[in-house]
Structures are given as C-alpha cells and as structure tokens.
Design an enzyme around this catalytic site. Structure first.
Site, PDB file in Angstrom:
ATOM      1  N   LYS A  71       0.842  -1.206   0.000  1.00 50.82           N
ATOM      2  CA  LYS A  71       0.000   0.000   0.000  1.00 50.82           C
ATOM      3  C   LYS A  71       0.880   1.259   0.000  1.00 50.82           C
ATOM      4  O   LYS A  71       2.104   1.168   0.228  1.00 50.82           O
ATOM      5  CB  LYS A  71      -0.916  -0.052   1.226  1.00 50.82           C
ATOM      6  CG  LYS A  71      -1.918  -1.213   1.184  1.00 50.82           C
ATOM      7  CD  LYS A  71      -2.770  -1.228   2.446  1.00 50.82           C
ATOM      8  CE  LYS A  71      -3.831  -2.305   2.405  1.00 50.82           C
ATOM      9  NZ  LYS A  71      -4.695  -2.283   3.604  1.00 50.82           N
ATOM     10  N   TYR A 111     -12.225  -2.837  -3.158  1.00 50.96           N
ATOM     11  CA  TYR A 111     -12.768  -2.894  -1.802  1.00 50.96           C
ATOM     12  C   TYR A 111     -14.300  -2.859  -1.806  1.00 50.96           C
ATOM     13  O   TYR A 111     -14.917  -2.434  -0.828  1.00 50.96           O
ATOM     14  CB  TYR A 111     -12.202  -1.736  -0.975  1.00 50.96           C
ATOM     15  CG  TYR A 111     -10.765  -1.980  -0.516  1.00 50.96           C
ATOM     16  CD1 TYR A 111     -10.437  -3.083   0.264  1.00 50.96           C
ATOM     17  CD2 TYR A 111      -9.755  -1.081  -0.832  1.00 50.96           C
ATOM     18  CE1 TYR A 111      -9.128  -3.302   0.693  1.00 50.96           C
ATOM     19  CE2 TYR A 111      -8.438  -1.290  -0.403  1.00 50.96           C
ATOM     20  CZ  TYR A 111      -8.137  -2.404   0.355  1.00 50.96           C
ATOM     21  OH  TYR A 111      -6.844  -2.623   0.791  1.00 50.96           O
ATOM     22  N   ASN A 174      -1.830  -0.038   7.455  1.00 49.95           N
ATOM     23  CA  ASN A 174      -1.275  -1.387   7.710  1.00 49.95           C
ATOM     24  C   ASN A 174      -0.426  -1.935   6.556  1.00 49.95           C
ATOM     25  O   ASN A 174      -0.243  -3.148   6.399  1.00 49.95           O
ATOM     26  CB  ASN A 174      -2.377  -2.368   8.141  1.00 49.95           C
ATOM     27  CG  ASN A 174      -3.442  -2.568   7.085  1.00 49.95           C
ATOM     28  OD1 ASN A 174      -3.353  -1.989   6.005  1.00 49.95           O
ATOM     29  ND2 ASN A 174      -4.437  -3.378   7.385  1.00 49.95           N
ATOM     30  N   HIS A 177      -1.672  -5.472   1.530  1.00 50.32           N
ATOM     31  CA  HIS A 177      -2.930  -6.189   1.317  1.00 50.32           C
ATOM     32  C   HIS A 177      -2.620  -7.624   0.892  1.00 50.32           C
ATOM     33  O   HIS A 177      -1.649  -7.860   0.169  1.00 50.32           O
ATOM     34  CB  HIS A 177      -3.749  -5.515   0.205  1.00 50.32           C
ATOM     35  CG  HIS A 177      -4.876  -6.379  -0.290  1.00 50.32           C
ATOM     36  ND1 HIS A 177      -6.099  -6.428   0.347  1.00 50.32           N
ATOM     37  CD2 HIS A 177      -4.939  -7.271  -1.323  1.00 50.32           C
ATOM     38  CE1 HIS A 177      -6.873  -7.312  -0.294  1.00 50.32           C
ATOM     39  NE2 HIS A 177      -6.194  -7.829  -1.299  1.00 50.32           N
ATOM     40  N   GLU A 188      -9.319 -10.682  -7.592  1.00 53.93           N
ATOM     41  CA  GLU A 188      -8.393  -9.546  -7.452  1.00 53.93           C
ATOM     42  C   GLU A 188      -7.301  -9.582  -8.525  1.00 53.93           C
ATOM     43  O   GLU A 188      -6.937  -8.547  -9.084  1.00 53.93           O
ATOM     44  CB  GLU A 188      -7.786  -9.546  -6.036  1.00 53.93           C
ATOM     45  CG  GLU A 188      -8.826  -9.188  -4.977  1.00 53.93           C
ATOM     46  CD  GLU A 188      -8.357  -9.376  -3.533  1.00 53.93           C
ATOM     47  OE1 GLU A 188      -9.159  -9.078  -2.627  1.00 53.93           O
ATOM     48  OE2 GLU A 188      -7.217  -9.837  -3.308  1.00 53.93           O
TER      49      GLU A 188
END
Ligand code: UDP
Ligand code: MG
Length: 211
Positions: A71, A111, A174, A177, A188
């Site tokens: 990310k 998402y 965080n 992913h 995905e």
C-alpha cells in the site's frame, strides 16, 4: 465343379475389392502413413507417462495464486523490498508485479465488499495517496500462508515476525494487502492484471522446495 468355381469366384471378388480400394503403391503409402501416425501419437503419450512423476511436484508448486499489494504507506516508508523479500525467501514464485497509481474506480471495485463500512471513503483516499505495488505470488497454500505472513488486519493484534506485526502500528496504515481466499484472489488478480501480465516461468529452486 460348381463349388470350385464358386470358391474361385469368391477369391477373385475379395482380391478385386482390395485392388479397387487400394492399388499396391497406395497400400505401401497407407501402411507408412499409419506407422508414422502411430509413432507420432505414441511418443507424446509415453512422454506424458514418464513426466507423471514430475507433475506431482509441478502441481503442488502451481496449485494456488494470491494477490499481494504494498500500500502507499509501505511504499513511502521504504518497505517494498522487505515485503517482496519475505515472499521470495519463503519460496513463493513471483508471477506478476507493477508499480502504479490506482484510480478511484479500481479501488472502489477492489474494496467493493467494504463499501458500506464507515471507513470506506477514508480507505479509498488512503489507497490513492501514493503509488502502490500490486503483485501475484504462486505456490502451495500461498493464499493462507500469505495472510499469515501479513499478520492480522489490525497491526496491534499482529504477532512479531509478521509483516504488520513488525512494521506498522495502526489499522488504517497497515502497509499491505493480501487476498483472504482462493476465490477472492482470482477476482483480485483479474481486476489488477491482464492475462498477458501474468508471467509464465519455471523457478529453478522448485525441486528444492517441493518433494
Ligand atoms: N480498515 C480500516 N479500518 C477498519 C478495518 C479495515 O481502515 O476498521 C482498512 C485496512 O486498511 C484494511 C482494509 O481496510 O487492510 C481492508 O479491510 P479487511 O477487513 O479486508 O482487512 P484485510 O483483508 O486487509 O486484512
Ligand atoms: Mg480483506
């Protein structure tokens, strides 16, 4: 007499029909073609048979793929190499990787399941705040193991030794992913990569990873 002539007649008829259908030159040619076809068919079959032993290992190695993405915070904090290194050192095989800015539409699709959550808009904004590094990794149980390597969604609950446990603090930052199931991994991967971008290659270390 009539029996003999009938027998002769019969023989003659059989010979005649063979000669009608296949003249001598053609018979030899047909026999050769049949032999050649037989050889051509038999060889690949034999090859498949002898390769059977190796197929077991290849099946294990190619059993599963997962979608992993560093990310924007992971990229900005210089953790891209560290995250790639962990998957590489574990023995998983890199199938695809790119470095890009993700647009809003792509992130909203990615998402989509979380669109009703209060953090959704903030999540999309965060994911658009810098470039990301989407990847596809392959190997036995890579989806589940990949999630274990990442740690819990909330870094506060992630064990030391996991990526989130070692390198981040808050749930909204965080750093990485990872697909949560084989089905979502497929979706995905299709969303972020075209078929051409998935690289076909054989890792030389495979026999040292799978028995
Ligand atoms: N997230 C957040 N707040 C929350 C839950 C999730 O900001 O309370 C973010 C976080 O970046 C997380 C992402 O939304 O990684 C997707 O959430 P999910 O539950 O799918 O967790 P993941 O699969 O990433 O572990
Ligand atoms: Mg998730």
């Amino acid at each position: 007499m009539s029996g003999v002539s009938a027998g002769r007649g019969k023989t003659q008829t059989t010979k005649d029909s063979a000669s009608v259908f296949l003249p001598t030159g053609l018979k030899v040619y047909t026999a050769l073609v049949t032999l050649l076809l037989g050889i051509l068919l038999f060889c690949p079959l034999q090859e498949i048979y002898t390769e059977k032993v190796n197929l077991t290992m290849a099946n294990k190695a190619e059993r599963e793929r997962t979608f992993i993405m560093v990310k924007p915070d992971g990229v900005q904090r210089g953790l891209l190499g560290e995250i790639v290194k962990r998957f590489e050192k574990k023995g998983f095989k890199l199938v695809a990787m790119k470095f890009m800015w993700a647009d809003e539409t792509l992130l909203q699709k990615h998402y989509g399941d979380l669109s009703s959550k209060p953090f959704f808009n903030g999540l999309v904004k965060y994911m658009r705040s810098g470039p990301v590094c989407p990847m596809v990794w392959e190997g036995l149980n890579v989806v589940k193991t990949g999630r274990q390597m990442l740690g819990e969604t909330d870094p506060a609950n992630s064990l030391p030794g996991t990526i989130r446990g070692d390198y981040c603090i808050e749930i909204g930052r965080n750093i990485c992913h990872g697909s949560d199931a084989v089905d979502s991994a497929k979706k995905e991967i299709d969303l972020w990569f075209t078929g051409d971008e998935l690289v076909q290659w054989k890792a030389n270390e495979e026999p040292w990873l799978y028995e």
